[in-house]
Design a protein around this motif. Structure first.
Motif, PDB file in Angstrom:
ATOM      1  N   PHE A  67       0.829  -1.196   0.000  1.00 17.14           N
ATOM      2  CA  PHE A  67       0.000   0.000   0.000  1.00 17.14           C
ATOM      3  C   PHE A  67       0.872   1.259   0.000  1.00 17.14           C
ATOM      4  O   PHE A  67       0.642   2.206  -0.747  1.00 17.14           O
ATOM      5  CB  PHE A  67      -0.905  -0.010   1.229  1.00 17.14           C
ATOM      6  CG  PHE A  67      -1.667   1.261   1.415  1.00 17.14           C
ATOM      7  CD1 PHE A  67      -2.743   1.556   0.601  1.00 17.14           C
ATOM      8  CD2 PHE A  67      -1.293   2.177   2.384  1.00 17.14           C
ATOM      9  CE1 PHE A  67      -3.430   2.741   0.747  1.00 17.14           C
ATOM     10  CE2 PHE A  67      -1.980   3.367   2.541  1.00 17.14           C
ATOM     11  CZ  PHE A  67      -3.061   3.652   1.713  1.00 17.14           C
ATOM     12  N   LEU A  68       1.901   1.242   0.827  1.00 15.85           N
ATOM     13  CA  LEU A  68       2.738   2.440   0.969  1.00 15.85           C
ATOM     14  C   LEU A  68       3.574   2.701  -0.280  1.00 15.85           C
ATOM     15  O   LEU A  68       3.868   3.852  -0.598  1.00 15.85           O
ATOM     16  CB  LEU A  68       3.623   2.310   2.204  1.00 15.85           C
ATOM     17  CG  LEU A  68       2.829   2.457   3.507  1.00 15.85           C
ATOM     18  CD1 LEU A  68       3.673   2.032   4.701  1.00 15.85           C
ATOM     19  CD2 LEU A  68       2.357   3.881   3.687  1.00 15.85           C
ATOM     20  N   VAL A  69       3.936   1.636  -0.968  1.00 16.36           N
ATOM     21  CA  VAL A  69       4.630   1.845  -2.240  1.00 16.36           C
ATOM     22  C   VAL A  69       3.726   2.663  -3.162  1.00 16.36           C
ATOM     23  O   VAL A  69       4.170   3.580  -3.847  1.00 16.36           O
ATOM     24  CB  VAL A  69       5.001   0.504  -2.911  1.00 16.36           C
ATOM     25  CG1 VAL A  69       5.501   0.729  -4.305  1.00 16.36           C
ATOM     26  CG2 VAL A  69       6.051  -0.210  -2.100  1.00 16.36           C
ATOM     27  N   GLY A  70       2.436   2.352  -3.097  1.00 13.89           N
ATOM     28  CA  GLY A  70       1.473   3.095  -3.897  1.00 13.89           C
ATOM     29  C   GLY A  70       1.427   4.555  -3.494  1.00 13.89           C
ATOM     30  O   GLY A  70       1.435   5.447  -4.344  1.00 13.89           O
ATOM     31  N   VAL A  71       1.403   4.793  -2.189  1.00 14.96           N
ATOM     32  CA  VAL A  71       1.366   6.170  -1.709  1.00 14.96           C
ATOM     33  C   VAL A  71       2.615   6.919  -2.186  1.00 14.96           C
ATOM     34  O   VAL A  71       2.543   8.057  -2.638  1.00 14.96           O
ATOM     35  CB  VAL A  71       1.271   6.187  -0.169  1.00 14.96           C
ATOM     36  CG1 VAL A  71       1.374   7.601   0.358  1.00 14.96           C
ATOM     37  CG2 VAL A  71      -0.036   5.551   0.271  1.00 14.96           C
ATOM     38  N   ALA A  72       3.735   6.226  -2.106  1.00 17.14           N
ATOM     39  CA  ALA A  72       4.994   6.862  -2.504  1.00 17.14           C
ATOM     40  C   ALA A  72       4.977   7.204  -3.980  1.00 17.14           C
ATOM     41  O   ALA A  72       5.411   8.284  -4.394  1.00 17.14           O
ATOM     42  CB  ALA A  72       6.161   5.933  -2.181  1.00 17.14           C
ATOM     43  N   ALA A  73       4.449   6.305  -4.766  1.00 23.58           N
ATOM     44  CA  ALA A  73       4.462   6.508  -6.210  1.00 23.58           C
ATOM     45  C   ALA A  73       3.559   7.662  -6.610  1.00 23.58           C
ATOM     46  O   ALA A  73       3.809   8.342  -7.613  1.00 23.58           O
ATOM     47  CB  ALA A  73       4.035   5.235  -6.919  1.00 23.58           C
ATOM     48  N   ALA A  74       2.533   7.887  -5.803  1.00 23.75           N
ATOM     49  CA  ALA A  74       1.544   8.879  -6.191  1.00 23.75           C
ATOM     50  C   ALA A  74       2.097  10.291  -6.214  1.00 23.75           C
ATOM     51  O   ALA A  74       1.461  11.204  -6.740  1.00 23.75           O
ATOM     52  CB  ALA A  74       0.353   8.801  -5.260  1.00 23.75           C
ATOM     53  N   ALA A  75       3.264  10.487  -5.641  1.00 24.47           N
ATOM     54  CA  ALA A  75       3.851  11.826  -5.648  1.00 24.47           C
ATOM     55  C   ALA A  75       3.946  12.374  -7.064  1.00 24.47           C
ATOM     56  O   ALA A  75       3.732  13.563  -7.295  1.00 24.47           O
ATOM     57  CB  ALA A  75       5.222  11.791  -4.988  1.00 24.47           C
ATOM     58  N   VAL A  76       4.245  11.481  -8.000  1.00 26.11           N
ATOM     59  CA  VAL A  76       4.393  11.951  -9.380  1.00 26.11           C
ATOM     60  C   VAL A  76       3.096  12.492  -9.930  1.00 26.11           C
ATOM     61  O   VAL A  76       3.096  13.310 -10.842  1.00 26.11           O
ATOM     62  CB  VAL A  76       4.848  10.835 -10.335  1.00 26.11           C
ATOM     63  CG1 VAL A  76       6.276  10.493 -10.130  1.00 26.11           C
ATOM     64  CG2 VAL A  76       3.943   9.654 -10.265  1.00 26.11           C
TER      65      VAL A  76
END
Lengths: 421, 257, 300, 256
Positions: A67-76
Motif C-alpha cells: 500500500f505504501l509503495v502506492g502512496v509513494a508513487a503517487a507523488a508523481v
C-alpha cells in the motif's frame, strides 16, 4: 558550512512550536513506544508472535508495504502537471508530494525490515558486500528502485528547501532533470513491486499481467487522497496557502485514476470468472468464500463498494466541489485502496495455499503494534519535514531569521511566537 | 407554483407510463425467453438421466488408427488430413526428456514401424477426440447457441444454426473442432449421438480391435465406464483449466497431461 | 532525525550506512545475537575450503556443547554423475505418516513449533489429484480410509526451481546432484521463496527451533539437517547427509509399504529409471513447467 | 404530456413492436425448450445416417467365417474394423463389396513393431525382417491367425512336397520355377523342415552356403555324372569366392 547552518535551522524549526504541535509529537512518541514494545517482543521471540504461518507466509506487513509503495508513487501524480505543464497552483504543493514519497518509502523499507526473519542479515542482499541475486530476483530490483526513488525525492525536496532557506532561486537544470527522472521511477517502483508478486506461477491469484497497471491506478487514487485531506488540515492550522482550485484540480485528476482502477478491476474479474479455470478458486474465496471460510468477503465487497461510491462522488462536479463530500470521497477511496492492497491482495494469494489448505489469517496484536510503530514513525518524520517546509516556504523562515536570532537574542521570543502563530 | 405542479404531475405521469411500458415489455419477454435466461445460468440436469463420458485404457491402445478411420467414414468427415473428429497421436520421449508428437494423417493410415531410435526412452499412443466437457468453453463462447450440451452431457453442434464464426474452434483447449470446408459450420465429435441414442456404440469404439476405448453413463453406477474409472487411476487432459472433461484416460503419462 | 541528517551529508553510501546501522542496532537489540564471526560469515558458495573447515569445526563444537553429544557436520559436495530422483507409488501409500516422523527425527526439525517437511494429503479417489479436495487434517487412526488415497508431498526438487530464482541473496540454490539446498546462515528470512514454491515445500522457523537433546540427530550436513536458527527457511534435501553417502533417505527406509523409491536418474540400471521407463508417472502441477524430479506413479 | 415525449414514446413503441415481431418470426420454434439452443437440433443429430452396422448381420451370411473367427485371437475384433463400414454391403451385397486388403502394410497397422505398443496386448512382428518374401495371408488366416499355421503343421505327412513350402514362400517359388533348379525339391538343399513347419519363427531352416555343398551336385569327380547337371571344377573355378556370392541359389543361371 552552509548546509550545516541549514540543518541547524531545520532543527530549530522542529523543536519549536505550539502546544498542539508538541501534543501531537507526544502522542506520536507514545504510539511509537507502545508499538515498539510489540516489535521488541517480536525480535525476542521471532515471527511466531505474528499470525503468519507457513500457509500464509506474507500478510499484514507486506500488505502495508504494498500500500505504501502506492502512496509513494503517487507523488508523481502532482509532479507531472506542475513541472511538465508548468501549472502554477499545484507547483508549490508538489514539494509535499515529494515529502510524502520520502516518508512513504522509509515506511516501506521499515515494513520489509520488520517482516524478514533475520533483519540483521539485511546486508546479505546489498551489492558488493553481500551476494545480491541480481537480476534474477525481483526483490533486489524492488530494493534498488525504492532506494533510488527515495534518494531522488530526498534530493529534490532538500535542495528546494535549501534554496528557499537561502532565498536563492533554485537551479532549474538540477531540479527539472531529477523531477523528470522521478516520474518513470515512480512508475518503476510500483511496477517492480507488482512484478514481485506477478511473476510467481505458484500463486495464480497474482499471476496476472494486469497486476502492475492495477497497482498504478490504485496508487494514483490513494496518494492524492491523503494529500487532499492533508492540505485542508495544513491551511487551517498553518500559514500554508493553497487555493481551492489546486485541490479541485487534484480531485479531477483522481477521477481518471479511479475510473481506470475500476475498469481494471472489472477486467480482471471478467477474465477470471468467465474462463473459470482452477485459478478461480482464490477469487471465489475473496468474493464469496469457500464453504464456511468467508473471512474476506466483507472486506472485498466493502472495498469495491467504497471505491464505486468515491468514484461517483468525484465524478459529479456538484459533490466534487463540495468540501464535505470531497473529503468523504477521499476517505472512502483511501480506505478502499488500503483494504484492497493490504488485505485483499496478499491474503487470497495464499488462501487456499498451494496444497489447497485454508489457514485463516487475522493480524495478531504484535503485528498491529508494529504497524502502529512504523506508521507513527512515518508520521513523525512527515510532521517534521512538513513543518520545516511550511516555515521555510510560507512563513519566510530563512537564513536571515537564523542570523537575527544569533545577533539579537532579545527578539527571539517575539519571533518564535510570530512564527508559531 | 401551479406551473411547477403541473410539471411535476406530468413528469410523474411520464414515469408511470414509461414504467408501465417497460413492465409490459418485461412481461412479454418473460412469457417465453425465461427459459433462455435459465439456460444461460448454466442449469444442467445432473443425477437424472444419462450423463455420457468416454474412457480409454492407454495400456491397450496399439495406435492402429481404426478409430480415426472409422470416424471419418461414419461421420462423413472430409478426407483431407487436417479435418478430424477423432485422431491418434504418438508421443515419443527421448532419454534427455525431449517429447516428440506425431500424428501422420491423424493416424488414419496407421503408424509406420519406426526405425527404432535408441534415444527414445518410451513412447505411447493417445487417441483424442472431443472431451465432452461438463463446463465446455466452446459452448460458453458460441454467440448464437449453436453449440450446446445435450441433456445427456454430449456436446453437439446445431449445423443448421451455426454461423461459422469459428470462435468455438479457438476456445477449445483440446483442438477438437474444425470448420467444415463445405458446410462452413463448426464440426466435431458427437460421440456418435445418432448411434448411442439407438443403443449402438460410437463408431470408434465399435471398431477398436483391443477394446481400449469404452463409453458409458457416468450416472449409472453399473456402467462400464464407471467401473473402468473405479478400477483404474484415470486422469483427464489439462485438468487445471477446470473444463471438467468427461474423457478419462487410464495410464496417461505426464508428458501428455 | 539525526540519522536522517547524516544521510543527507553523505548520500553516496547512504544505503550502506542505513542498513548497517539498522542491522547493528537490531543485532544488539536481538536477544540471542549470533557471534560476530557468524554475523560476518559469507555465502557458503563463496567460501574457500579452509574457511569451510574452520566454520564446520566451530559449528561442531557449538552443537556438541549445546546438545551434549558428539556432532558431525559434513560438507560433502555432490558426487559426479549423480542426479537424484524420487518416485512414490500412490497405489501403495496408506497415509500412515511414518515418513513424516522419520523425517522430523532424521532432519532435526523443530518439535515446538512443529515443522514437517513432508505433508501427507488425503485425496478423494473420485476427484483424483485435485488440491482443492485435499485434506491434510485427516485422522491417522482411520487410515487407509475407503474411497480415498494419500498423496505425500515434500520438496519436488524441481529442475527449474522458482524458489532459487527469487531469492534475493542467493541463499538457496540447486546443487549439481539436483538437490535444492539452503544456506541457513545466509538466509535473511524474507520468505519470497515460500511465496514462489508451488508445492508448499518450504518451511519457516517462526520461532527458535526446539529439539529435545536426546532426540537430536548428530550426523548432520551443513546444507541439510544441522540445527537451524530462528527466522530462516528450511526444506527437504533428500536427506543430503544420507544420500551423498549412498544411503536411502529416511522416509524411503521407514515406509512400511515400500511406496517410496529413490535413486540416481543418470544410472540406467537404477530402480528410479526403471519406474520412469515402465510405469505411468505423474508430476504435480505440470502446467507450471517446474519439471520436478519427484515422480508419482500407480504401481498396481 | 408534451408532444415531443409522446412522439418519442410512439417511436419507441414501434421499435419494440418491430423487434418483438421480428423475434417471433426469426427465433426457431424450439429454441430454449431445453437450454440456450434449438431443441430440434438433438433430433437433427440423431437422424444422421449410421454406417457401421451390427455384426450379427455379418454372421447371418458369412457363418463359416464368423465361426472360424470366434476361436482365434481375432475373435473380439469387429468385422468392420478391417473391412470397413457395412451399411452399403447389406443393402446390395453383390454390387457393394466390402474392403479387403492383403497387403503386409495393412496387417502392420496393428502388428508392426512399435515401442508404443504393449507386447502383452498385441503380438508384434518386425515387418522389415519377418518373412519379407510373402504376404501375411499366405501363412496366416486373417480371421483366425493361428488356424492356417495349424493347417500347415497338420500337413506333416506331405512334408516332401514343395507345395507346403510354397504356402508361405511363394515369392521364392516364382524365382525357382524360372530356372534350372525348378525340379529340385526344397528339402534337397534345406533339409527336412518338420520343426520349422511347427513354429517357423523359432526354428530356422538350414541355409547352405559352402562351395562343397554345391559341389555335391556340381563338382567334377565328386558328384556322380548325370544328364543336364553342369559340372564345375571346384579347384579352378573362381576359388576365392563362395558359389552364392555370384549365383542366386534358387535360380543359378541368374547372377547377382
Amino acid at each position: 558550512m552552509n548546509f550545516l547552518r541549514f540543518i541547524l535551522g531545520c532543527f530549530k524549526i522542529i523543536f519549536s512550536g505550539s502546544r498542539v504541535y508538541f501534543a501531537w509529537l507526544f502522542f506520536l512518541l507514545m504510539m511509537i513506544i507502545w508499538g515498539g514494545s510489540g516489535y521488541l517482543n517480536q525480535l525476542e521471540n521471532g515471527l511466531i508472535v505474528t499470525n503468519m504461518r507457513d500457509s500464509v507466509s506474507w500478510a499484514f506487513y507486506i500488505g502495508n508495504f504494498t500500500f505504501l509503495v502506492g502512496v509513494a508513487a503517487a507523488a508523481v501524480m502532482l509532479v507531472i502537471p506542475a513541472y511538465i505543464y508548468d501549472w502554477k497552483p499545484i507547483k508549490e504543493i508538489v514539494i509535499f508530494g515529494e515529502i510524502l514519497a520520502v516518508c512513504a518509502v522509509i515506511m516501506c523499507i521499515s515494513f520489509i525490515v520488520v517482516d524478514i526473519g533475520n533483519p540483521q542479515k539485511f546486508w546479505h542482499m546489498l551489492p558488493g558486500i553481500g551476494t545480491m541475486n541480481w537480476p534474477a530476483s525481483i526483490l533486489t530490483w524492488d530494493f534498488f528502485v525504492l532506494s533510488t526513488y527515495f534518494l531522488v525525492n530526498l534530493t529534490v525536496a532538500t535542495y528546494l528547501l535549501y534554496c528557499y532557506f537561502y532565498k536563492k532561486h533554485y537551479n532549474k537544470s538540477i531540479v527539472i532533470p531529477l523531477v523528470l527522472f522521478s516520474i518513470p521511477m515512480a512508475v518503476g517502483i510500483h511496477t517492480v513491486t507488482a512484478f514481485l508478486y506477478n511473476a510467481l506461477p505458484a500463486r495464480p491469484f497474482w499471476n496476472s499481467a494486469l497486476l502492475a497497471p492495477r497497482f498504478l491506478a490504485s496508487a494514483f487514487c490513494s496518494g492524492p487522497a491523503i494529500l487532499i485531506i492533508l492540505f485542508q488540515i495544513l491551511r487551517k492550522t498553518t500559514k500554508f496557502e493553497i487555493k481551492d482550485e489546486a485541490i479541485f484540480k487534484i480531485a479531477e485528476l483522481m477521477v481518471y485514476a479511479m475510473f481506470i482502477n475500476l475498469f481494471f478491476t472489472i477486467a480482471e474479474l471478467f477474465k477470471e470468472f468467465y474462463s473459470h479455470t482452477e485459478h478461480l478458486l482464490y477469487w471465489k474465496y475473496l468474493y464469496f468464500g469457500i464453504g464456511k471460510n468467508t473471512e474476506l468477503v466483507v472486506y472485498a465487497w466493502s472495498s469495491i463498494i467504497m471505491s464505486i461510491i468515491a468514484f461517483v462522488i468525484f465524478l459529479v462536479p456538484k459533490t466534487r466541489y463540495n468540501f464535505f463530500t470531497l473529503n468523504l470521497g477521499a476517505i472512502l477511496i483511501y480506505s478502499s485502496v488500503y483494504i484492497e492492497k493490504g488485505i485483499t491482495l496478499i491474503i487470497p494469494g495464499f488462501t487456499p495455499d498451494t496444497l489447497g489448505q485454508i489457514y485463516v489469517f487475522v493480524p495478531s496484536s504484535t503485528e498491529i503494534h508494529t504497524a502502529v510503530m512504523i506508521f507513527s514513525l512515518g508520521f513523525l518524520l512527515f510532521t517534521f519535514i512538513v513543518k520545516i517546509a511550511i516555515e521555510i516556504i510560507f512563513e519566510g523562515y530563512s537564513i536571515d531569521s537564523l542570523k537575527i536570532k544569533k545577533t539579537k537574542q532579545y527578539i527571539d521570543e517575539k519571533e518564535l511566537t510570530s512564527i508559531n502563530n | 407554483m401551479e406551473k411547477e405542479n403541473t410539471k411535476v404531475s406530468s413528469r410523474r405521469d411520464f414515469f408511470k407510463k414509461s414504467g408501465a411500458i417497460a413492465g409490459g415489455l418485461l412481461l412479454v419477454s418473460m412469457l417465453d425467453p425465461l427459459k433462455q435466461i435459465k439456460a444461460l445460468a448454466g442449469e444442467k440436469p445432473k443425477g437424472k438421466g444419462a450423463w455420457y463420458g468416454i474412457g480409454v485404457d492407454l495400456e491397450k491402445c496399439i495406435g492402429c488408427g481404426s478409430c480415426a478411420k472409422a470416424c471419418k467414414t461414419e461421420n462423413n468427415v472430409p478426407k483431407e488430413p487436417f479435418f478430424f473428429r477423432s485422431w491418434v497421436e504418438q508421443y515419443s520421449v527421448t532419454a534427455n526428456g525431449v517429447v516428440k508428437v506425431q500424428s501422420p494423417n491423424g493416424g488414419v493410415d496407421g503408424f509406420k514401424q519406426p526405425v527404432l531410435d535408441k534415444e527414445i526412452e518410451k513412447s505411447f499412443f493417445i487417441p483424442k477426440s472431443c472431451n465432452h466437457c461438463a463446463k465446455s468453453p466452446c459452448e460458453q463462447v458460441c454467440p448464437v447457441g449453436a453449440t450446446f450440451i445435450s441433456p445427456d452431457g454430449v456436446v453437439l453442434v446445431d449445423e443448421t444454426y451455426c454461423i461459422g464464426c469459428g470462435y468455438c474452434v479457438q476456445a477449445c483447449p483440446y483442438a477438437c473442432r474444425y470448420l467444415h470446408p463445405v458446410k462452413h459450420t463448426a464440426d466435431k465429435c458427437t460421440l456418435c449421438y445418432h448411434r448411442i441414442k439407438k443403443g449402438l456404440a460410437p463408431a470408434c469404439i465399435t471398431v477398436c480391435p483391443t477394446g481400449a476405448k469404452i463409453y458409458g453413463d457416468l450416472n449409472d453406477k453399473n456402467s462400464d465406464l464407471v467401473k473402468f474409472i473405479k478400477e483404474h487411476n484415470c486422469t483427464v487432459l489439462k485438468p487445471h483449466l477446470n473444463t471438467k472433461p468427461k474423457f478419462f484416460y487410464n495410464a496417461l503419462k505426464e508428458e501428455a497431461e | 532525525m539525526q540519522q536522517e541528517n547524516n544521510a543527507k551529508k553523505s548520500r553516496r553510501d547512504f544505503i550502506k550506512k542505513l542498513s548497517i546501522v539498522t542491522a547493528g542496532t537490531l543485532a544488539l537489540a536481538s536477544c540471542n545475537s549470533p557471534g560476530f564471526d557468524e554475523f560476518l560469515q559469507g555465502n557458503f558458495k563463496t567460501l574457500s575450503k579452509k574457511e569451510i573447515d574452520k566454520i564446520i569445526k566451530n559449528l561442531e563444537k557449538k552443537y556438541s556443547t549445546k546438545y551434549g553429544k558428539e556432532f558431525k557436520v559434513s560438507a560433502k559436495p555432490a558426487i559426479d554423475g549423480t542426479l537424484f530422483g524420487y518416485a512414490l507409488d500412490l497405489s501403495r501409500c496408506i497415509g500412515c505418516r511414518r515418513c513424516v516422523y522419520a523425517c522430523v527425527g532424521e532432519n532435526n526439525q523443530s518439535r515446538d513449533p512443529q515443522i514437517h517437511w513432508i505433508e501427507v494429503l488425503q485425496m478423494n479417489k473420485e476427484k483424483g489429484i485435485d488440491f482443492s479436495e485435499a485434506n491434510a487434517q485427516y485422522n491417522p487412526d482411520l487410515v487407509p480410509e475407503e474411497g480415498h488415497f494419500y498423496l505425500p508431498t515434500s520438496c519436488q526438487q524441481c529442475r527449474h526451481p522458482q524458489c532459487t530464482t527469487v531469492c534475493p541473496t542467493k541463499a538457496t540454490w540447486q546443487e549439481p546432484d539436483g538437490i535444492v539446498v539452503v544456506d541457513y546462515n545466509w538466509c535473511i528470512g524474507c520468505r519470497y521463496c515460500m511465496a514462489a514454491c508451488p508445492y508448499g515445500a518450504r518451511h519457516f522457523n517462526w520461532a527458535e527451533p526446539n529439539i529435545p537433546d536426546e532426540e537430536i540427530n548428530p550426523e548432520t550436513h551443513y546444507l541439510g539437517n544441522r540445527p537451524r536458527i530462528k527466522g530462516v527457511v528450511e526444506k527437504c534435501t533428500f536427506c543430503i547427509q544420507r544420500s551423498r553417502e549412498g544411503k536411502y533417505p529416511a522416509c524411503v527406509e521407514i515406509c512400511p509399504v515400500g511406496a517410496r523409491k529413490f535413486g540416481n536418474l543418470l544410472d540406467p540400471e537404477s530402480e528410479i529409471r526403471y519406474i520412469l521407463e515402465n510405469k505411468r508417472v505423474l508430476i504435480l502441477k505440470s502446467e507450471l513447467n517446474t519439471q520436478p524430479k519427484f515422480y508419482y506413479f500407480f504401481g498396481v | 404530456m408534451p408532444n415531443q415525449l409522446r412522439n418519442l414514446i410512439i417511436v419507441f413503441a414501434i421499435f419494440v413492436g418491430l423487434f418483438l415481431t421480428a423475434r417471433h418470426f426469426l427465433v426457431p420454434k424450439t429454441f430454449g425448450d431445453l437450454g440456450h439452443y434449438r431443441a430440434d437440433a438433438l433430433q437433427y443429430n440423431i437422424d444422421h445416417e449410421k454406417k457401421f452396422v451390427d455384426t450379427t448381420l455379418c454372421s447371418n451370411c458369412h457363418t463359416d467365417i464368423s465361426n472360424s473367427k470366434y476361436v482365434g485371437a481375432h475373435k473380439l475384433i469387429n468385422c468392420q474394423t478391417c473391412h470397413g463400414a457395412g451399411n452399403k454391403h447389406i443393402e446390395n451385397p453383390t454390387i457393394n463389396k466390402m474392403e479387403k486388403s492383403s497387403e503386409r502394410e495393412f496387417c502392420a497397422k496393428c502388428h508392426a513393431k512399435n515401442l508404443a505398443r504393449s507386447s502383452t496386448v498385441i503380438k508384434q512382428v518386425d515387418i522389415t525382417k519377418h518373412n519379407i518374401d510373402s504376404k501375411c495371408v499366405n501363412c496366416h488366416n486373417p480371421h483366425s491367425p493361428e488356424i492356417k499355421m495349424a493347417q500347415v503343421a497338420s500337413n506333416q505327412n506331405k512334408k516332401d512336397e514343395p507345395a507346403i513350402c510354397i504356402m508361405c514362400h511363394d515369392k521364392i517359388d516364382k524365382i525357382k520355377t524360372k530356372g534350372m533348379h525348378k525340379s529340385v525339391p526344397c528339402q534337397s538343399c534345406h533339409g527336412e523342415g518338420l520343426n520349422h513347419i511347427k513354429s517357423p519363427s523359432k526354428s530356422n531352416m538350414f541355409k547352405p552356403s559352402k562351395r562343397e555343398f554345391c559341389g555335391k551336385c556340381h563338382g567334377i569327380g565328386i558328384a556322380p555324372k548325370s544328364k543336364g547337371i553342369k559340372q564345375i571344377d571346384l579347384k579352378e573355378h573362381n576359388i576365392e569366392n563362395k558359389c552364392i556370392d555370384c549365383h542366386i541359389g534358387h535360380n543359378p543361371l541368374e547372377f547377382k
